[in-house]
Design a protein around this motif. Structure first.
Motif, PDB file in Angstrom:
ATOM      1  N   GLU A  13       0.826  -1.202   0.000  1.00  0.00           N
ATOM      2  CA  GLU A  13       0.000   0.000   0.000  1.00  0.00           C
ATOM      3  C   GLU A  13       0.863   1.256   0.000  1.00  0.00           C
ATOM      4  N   VAL A  14       0.428   2.270  -0.745  1.00  0.00           N
ATOM      5  CA  VAL A  14       1.083   3.573  -0.704  1.00  0.00           C
ATOM      6  C   VAL A  14       0.401   4.389   0.393  1.00  0.00           C
ATOM      7  N   THR A  15       1.210   4.924   1.284  1.00  0.00           N
ATOM      8  CA  THR A  15       0.666   5.676   2.409  1.00  0.00           C
ATOM      9  C   THR A  15       1.501   6.920   2.651  1.00  0.00           C
ATOM     10  N   THR A  16       0.934   7.900   3.317  1.00  0.00           N
ATOM     11  CA  THR A  16       1.638   9.114   3.721  1.00  0.00           C
ATOM     12  C   THR A  16       1.425   9.306   5.211  1.00  0.00           C
ATOM     13  N   ASP A  17       2.507   9.537   5.934  1.00  0.00           N
ATOM     14  CA  ASP A  17       2.439   9.758   7.374  1.00  0.00           C
ATOM     15  C   ASP A  17       3.223  10.999   7.756  1.00  0.00           C
ATOM     16  N   SER A  18       2.787  11.642   8.844  1.00  0.00           N
ATOM     17  CA  SER A  18       3.569  12.714   9.457  1.00  0.00           C
ATOM     18  C   SER A  18       4.608  12.054  10.353  1.00  0.00           C
ATOM     19  N   GLU A  19       5.830  12.571  10.310  1.00  0.00           N
ATOM     20  CA  GLU A  19       6.915  12.005  11.105  1.00  0.00           C
ATOM     21  C   GLU A  19       7.822  13.115  11.611  1.00  0.00           C
ATOM     22  N   GLU A  20       8.747  12.736  12.470  1.00  0.00           N
ATOM     23  CA  GLU A  20       9.866  13.598  12.859  1.00  0.00           C
ATOM     24  C   GLU A  20      11.133  12.970  12.306  1.00  0.00           C
ATOM     25  N   LEU A  21      12.015  13.813  11.801  1.00  0.00           N
ATOM     26  CA  LEU A  21      13.295  13.358  11.271  1.00  0.00           C
ATOM     27  C   LEU A  21      14.378  13.617  12.307  1.00  0.00           C
ATOM     28  N   LEU A  22      15.178  12.604  12.577  1.00  0.00           N
ATOM     29  CA  LEU A  22      16.348  12.774  13.436  1.00  0.00           C
ATOM     30  C   LEU A  22      17.575  12.904  12.552  1.00  0.00           C
ATOM     31  N   LEU A  23      18.396  13.914  12.827  1.00  0.00           N
ATOM     32  CA  LEU A  23      19.702  14.091  12.202  1.00  0.00           C
ATOM     33  C   LEU A  23      20.720  13.770  13.287  1.00  0.00           C
ATOM     34  N   ILE A  24      21.351  12.631  13.141  1.00  0.00           N
ATOM     35  CA  ILE A  24      22.222  12.090  14.190  1.00  0.00           C
ATOM     36  C   ILE A  24      23.678  12.274  13.772  1.00  0.00           C
ATOM     37  N   LYS A  25      24.465  12.961  14.589  1.00  0.00           N
ATOM     38  CA  LYS A  25      25.886  13.162  14.314  1.00  0.00           C
ATOM     39  C   LYS A  25      26.689  12.189  15.166  1.00  0.00           C
ATOM     40  N   THR A  26      27.460  11.332  14.474  1.00  0.00           N
ATOM     41  CA  THR A  26      28.221  10.296  15.154  1.00  0.00           C
ATOM     42  C   THR A  26      29.481   9.995  14.350  1.00  0.00           C
ATOM     43  N   THR A  27      30.143   8.902  14.690  1.00  0.00           N
ATOM     44  CA  THR A  27      31.347   8.497  13.960  1.00  0.00           C
ATOM     45  C   THR A  27      31.163   7.082  13.424  1.00  0.00           C
ATOM     46  N   SER A  28      31.993   6.740  12.462  1.00  0.00           N
ATOM     47  CA  SER A  28      31.922   5.384  11.901  1.00  0.00           C
ATOM     48  C   SER A  28      32.242   4.343  12.975  1.00  0.00           C
ATOM     49  N   GLU A  29      33.093   4.690  13.931  1.00  0.00           N
ATOM     50  CA  GLU A  29      33.435   3.757  15.003  1.00  0.00           C
ATOM     51  C   GLU A  29      32.234   3.469  15.900  1.00  0.00           C
ATOM     52  N   GLN A  30      31.325   4.424  16.051  1.00  0.00           N
ATOM     53  CA  GLN A  30      30.165   4.271  16.920  1.00  0.00           C
ATOM     54  C   GLN A  30      28.949   3.709  16.188  1.00  0.00           C
ATOM     55  N   PHE A  31      29.017   3.634  14.856  1.00  0.00           N
ATOM     56  CA  PHE A  31      27.816   3.340  14.078  1.00  0.00           C
ATOM     57  C   PHE A  31      27.168   2.002  14.428  1.00  0.00           C
ATOM     58  N   GLU A  32      27.909   0.935  14.518  1.00  0.00           N
ATOM     59  CA  GLU A  32      27.303  -0.379  14.785  1.00  0.00           C
ATOM     60  C   GLU A  32      26.584  -0.402  16.134  1.00  0.00           C
ATOM     61  N   ALA A  33      27.196   0.171  17.158  1.00  0.00           N
ATOM     62  CA  ALA A  33      26.553   0.222  18.478  1.00  0.00           C
ATOM     63  C   ALA A  33      25.322   1.123  18.433  1.00  0.00           C
ATOM     64  N   LEU A  34      25.415   2.248  17.728  1.00  0.00           N
ATOM     65  CA  LEU A  34      24.277   3.146  17.568  1.00  0.00           C
ATOM     66  C   LEU A  34      23.137   2.418  16.857  1.00  0.00           C
ATOM     67  N   LYS A  35      23.450   1.709  15.774  1.00  0.00           N
ATOM     68  CA  LYS A  35      22.437   0.983  15.010  1.00  0.00           C
ATOM     69  C   LYS A  35      21.749  -0.060  15.896  1.00  0.00           C
ATOM     70  N   GLU A  36      22.519  -0.816  16.639  1.00  0.00           N
ATOM     71  CA  GLU A  36      21.952  -1.845  17.513  1.00  0.00           C
ATOM     72  C   GLU A  36      20.998  -1.241  18.537  1.00  0.00           C
ATOM     73  N   ARG A  37      21.407  -0.132  19.135  1.00  0.00           N
ATOM     74  CA  ARG A  37      20.569   0.523  20.158  1.00  0.00           C
ATOM     75  C   ARG A  37      19.321   1.130  19.536  1.00  0.00           C
ATOM     76  N   LEU A  38      19.470   1.797  18.386  1.00  0.00           N
ATOM     77  CA  LEU A  38      18.335   2.402  17.705  1.00  0.00           C
ATOM     78  C   LEU A  38      17.303   1.337  17.321  1.00  0.00           C
ATOM     79  N   LEU A  39      17.768   0.220  16.775  1.00  0.00           N
ATOM     80  CA  LEU A  39      16.847  -0.849  16.381  1.00  0.00           C
ATOM     81  C   LEU A  39      16.134  -1.448  17.591  1.00  0.00           C
TER      82      LEU A  39
END
Length: 113
Positions: A51-77
């Motif tokens: 289905e095609v849908t439209t939703d209102s959302e908030e966008l997060l702009l996250i400033k981090t480093t490549s070294e932190q990315f995997e841990a950030l991804k795990e926590r975010l998920l």
């Protein structure tokens, strides 16, 4: 200018202000991101489960480093309310050297710019 090769700008959408703030607090509080900026009032149109849908959302702009990315991804998920959260990381090529240095150093301890 400082080398920005390890600084990432990550994009993540959230369904509402409460979930966006919860994620921002967790990522910065756990030193997985130097800063998370919230952009309210975006509208996303996408196809989900046929289905095609439209939703209102908030966008997060996250400033981090490549070294932190995997841990950030795990926590975010683990914290995100969506079944399939958006998380896109873009390498930063250029920027204000002192700010990029701050982003790189913020993952090691809580700090304020």
């Amino acid at each position: 200018m400082s080398d920005a090769s390890h600084v990432l700008l990550c994009y993540c959408t959230c369904p509402n202000a409460a979930s966006a703030q919860h994620l921002a607090n967790a990522l910065v509080g756990e030193s997985l991101a130097a800063c998370v900026s919230r952009v309210p009032g975006i509208h996303s149109t996408y196809r989900w489960k046929g289905e095609v849908t439209t939703d209102s959302e908030e966008l997060l702009l996250i400033k981090t480093t490549s070294e932190q990315f995997e841990a950030l991804k795990e926590r975010l998920l683990a914290l995100h309310p969506y079944e399939l959260p958006e998380l896109i990381a873009v390498p930063v090529e250029l920027g204000h050297g002192a700010y990029l240095d701050w982003v790189r150093g913020a993952g090691s301890a809580p700090s304020v710019p």
